[in-house]
Design a protein around this motif. Sequence first.
Motif, short mmCIF file in Angstrom:
data_model
loop_
_atom_site.label_atom_id
_atom_site.label_comp_id
_atom_site.label_asym_id
_atom_site.label_seq_id
_atom_site.Cartn_x
_atom_site.Cartn_y
_atom_site.Cartn_z
N SER A 1 -9.26 -7.71 -0.37
CA SER A 1 -9.76 -7.36 0.96
C SER A 1 -8.96 -6.21 1.55
O SER A 1 -9.49 -5.39 2.30
CB SER A 1 -9.70 -8.57 1.89
N ARG A 2 -7.66 -6.12 1.22
CA ARG A 2 -6.82 -5.04 1.76
C ARG A 2 -6.83 -3.82 0.83
O ARG A 2 -6.74 -2.69 1.30
CB ARG A 2 -5.40 -5.54 1.98
N LEU A 3 -6.94 -4.05 -0.46
CA LEU A 3 -7.02 -2.92 -1.38
C LEU A 3 -8.29 -2.11 -1.16
O LEU A 3 -8.31 -0.89 -1.32
CB LEU A 3 -6.96 -3.42 -2.82
N ILE A 4 -9.36 -2.81 -0.77
CA ILE A 4 -10.64 -2.13 -0.56
C ILE A 4 -10.52 -1.08 0.53
O ILE A 4 -11.11 0.00 0.45
CB ILE A 4 -11.74 -3.16 -0.18
N ASP B 1 -1.59 4.63 -5.11
CA ASP B 1 -0.14 4.49 -5.05
C ASP B 1 0.19 3.17 -5.73
O ASP B 1 -0.15 2.10 -5.23
CB ASP B 1 0.33 4.51 -3.60
N GLU B 2 0.87 3.25 -6.87
CA GLU B 2 1.14 2.04 -7.65
C GLU B 2 1.98 1.05 -6.87
O GLU B 2 1.74 -0.16 -6.90
CB GLU B 2 1.85 2.41 -8.95
N SER B 3 2.97 1.54 -6.12
CA SER B 3 3.82 0.63 -5.35
C SER B 3 3.03 -0.02 -4.22
O SER B 3 3.24 -1.20 -3.90
CB SER B 3 5.04 1.38 -4.80
N PHE B 4 2.11 0.75 -3.60
CA PHE B 4 1.25 0.16 -2.57
C PHE B 4 0.40 -0.95 -3.16
O PHE B 4 0.29 -2.04 -2.58
CB PHE B 4 0.36 1.23 -1.95
N GLU B 5 -0.23 -0.70 -4.29
CA GLU B 5 -1.10 -1.70 -4.90
C GLU B 5 -0.30 -2.94 -5.31
O GLU B 5 -0.77 -4.07 -5.15
CB GLU B 5 -1.82 -1.11 -6.12
N ALA C 1 6.69 -0.28 2.58
CA ALA C 1 8.00 -0.92 2.42
C ALA C 1 8.86 -0.48 3.60
O ALA C 1 8.97 0.70 3.91
CB ALA C 1 8.64 -0.50 1.11
N LEU C 2 9.51 -1.45 4.24
CA LEU C 2 10.25 -1.15 5.47
C LEU C 2 11.57 -0.44 5.23
O LEU C 2 12.20 0.04 6.18
CB LEU C 2 10.49 -2.44 6.26
N ASP C 3 12.03 -0.38 3.98
CA ASP C 3 13.30 0.30 3.72
C ASP C 3 13.12 1.81 3.52
O ASP C 3 14.08 2.52 3.23
CB ASP C 3 14.01 -0.31 2.51
N SER C 4 11.89 2.29 3.68
CA SER C 4 11.63 3.72 3.57
C SER C 4 11.99 4.42 4.88
O SER C 4 11.50 4.02 5.95
CB SER C 4 10.15 3.96 3.25
#
Length: 793
Positions: free
Chosen positions: A340-343, A353-357, A104-107
């Motif tokens: 494909s990206r979660l892998i 990371d729940e927010s990442f997923e 997230a870019l607001d981090s």
Amino acid sequence: MNELITIQANTWYQRAEQKAVQYYASLQTRAMDHMYVQTLTTDFQLWKRNHVPRSWHSWLPRGSKTPDVLGYHQYIGWLNRTGKLDGYLDRSISYIYMRDLGKALDSPDTQARIEQTSADVKKYLLRYTGTKQGDPPDFMSLAGLYRWAQKESIEDAVIWLIDKLNRVSAHIPQEMDAEHAQRKLMKIIIGVVLHVMDELDDSLSADERSKRLDEAIRLGYSYGLTYPFIDDLLDSEILNTGEKEQYSRMIRTALLTGSVPESGEWDGENREFIQYVYSELREAFEYIRNSQPPETINIFFEQAYVFFQAQDLDRAKELSHPAYTNEELYLPVILKSSSSRLIVRSVIGAPGDESFERRTFYYGIYNQLADDFADMFDDMKAGAVTPYTYYLQYSKQRPDLMNPYELYWTVISYLIHDVYRSDARTRDIILNRAINGLKRSKERLGEIKYNEIINIFASGNREFNRLVQRMVQQADDVDFLDKLLRDQIITVLRTSRKEKDRFIDTIHSVRREINQQLQIPKAGEMPPVRNSLIDAANYSLQGDGKRLRPVLTWVMGVNEYGLEPAAIMPLLKSLEYMHTASLIFDDLPSQDNAPTRRGRPTLHQVHNSATAELTGLYLIQKAVEEQSSLSGFEATAVLALMRYSSQKAGEICMGQAMDLEARGQMLTLEQLNTICFYKTGIAFEACLVMPAILAQVNETEITALKKYAYHAGIAFQIKDDLLDSEGEISLLGKPVRQDVENNSSTFVTLLGHDGARRAMWEHYCRAVEALNDIPRDNAFLKHLLHYMVSRDK
């Protein structure tokens, strides 16, 4: 598959599909109510302040200020001179952090990392803006890659990767798009490495950092291999229907059981190719499995299965089928694009990371819909079913079909406001990307075709579409580095393939011409002794030699210096006569005592040592005779060439003498380099310098040629030593492990296999760097160098 495995497969897919059903239902409602129109209209009004110039004349197309016109290096330089490079890199790196790393870019932490990465990339890019026009960026070259590996102390992993990529390239059939497959494979490797680098911190020791990057490269290759050898292979027409079913069953079994099944029987013309693919995928699968921590291994298998199953369902669709539901069209798209990206995260064993997923799951379809829009006509031509091709085919008969273009804008609105919480920076990046994609499509399709397509897909929201198209026409500074690199990689791969084809064609055609001229004729009535000497010489010349030295001289003389082919033929013959003479002497019992050469018994085996010695001396004199017959050149140049040739022949003899004296002794690396240069490097130098002498080029260029030859010659010898210790006699045409039997010091005995490979690539890099000082097209010399280090004989 037994019943329990089938239940597990269904459970995995149904669990993922349920999430996709909920996501699609939400998107469908928003799209049908046109909720995105007002929201994105406001977003564009805010966005255009930074991207639509206020003066009317700045709306005009940039024309000559594009990468296609300027070229990669000049475009980067232009961005820097105009003050645009910082913004260009900021949005490019920000986009990669969102798309590839799920950030997230607001981090604040993410912002700091983006700023640092952008600064590092800027320094790197500006180091190479002065590279010669047409040359690939340094980081896209093997030399640049190896220099980075040295900096990170991961040379062995990069050497391993280069060998793997070479083999993949060699095995991709003509029916598959080789450049596209290689690009995707490299993209995945880079993506995995980026994920790992994002997890690294300053507290790690240098050894631990190197270890993790080494693993990332091997994991990236292992995972990326699935794209050319599973997705692309199953999409192609190389396998028939039965073979595709058999192949798909093998993949499913591996993912559901964690164990690769036996390959089974494969007949026909695909047998050898499938055996290679099976072996490579098995090795890749086992490496990933063995690299997984116990707590994430099941997550990897589940995500990989969902990805494969979604791809397989999509692949099975036929454009002639008129009754697919919206869910059948879009759910696999959501699942394969997110999986494909979660892998990647599970491949590297990164913490969950729940927010990442969540971000990654919602984000995937945005990229997929953008890619499908760009590939619409290629997919249509191939008969592939995507939301766009299916809508084009059936929208008039099927008013219930979801418009993928409207869904695309719905996803954008959802991402900006629901997933990324209306963050201004995120809005800017996502809208930049959307407008950039439409700009690229318009440029590729042409204005007429582009407008025709837009009128079909945007007919329901004409006012919003007019706004979007104004942004497409007027907006500036929406380009991205990854797109530039994508285009550059494809250009580099295609150019490299063409240059390689020309390199091979040149070698074959010049070799044929030289072979026709090499045989020494017998004149009239000659004494039998002389006839037998000529027969012995011709026997040695008839062997299956590569003729690299005269071929190299021909290329430099004819292609680079503009000399007449017929005029330099005596020089080419002299080089091969001298080289063949040196081999005859090397093979003698008093020296290497070799029984075979060029796939045939050595000369002293066929005749005797005395005849071999005399034949070698005879060929040396024939070489001098040929050089003295060079006509059409200034006499001073011919004399200088002959003087140089004599000096180098003497130095080669010194090298062989040093080699003989060194047997049974443990040499230092410096001593070995010296012997190697005298035995091998000088011959390469002569091939380059002798035509340069005839062409009377300046001393600076000759110095650069000598430096290239020095390092190329040592790299060649190291490869010879590696082949001697590892190669096969059937490929080499001469005995293997001969150096060990002769108790000779070699780069392998001195440095070990891994150390010898590292030394070879160091000399490769130095040879490439020497070419930068040669003001000519050096494509042939680069491919020659690549051939030297990648050959198998």
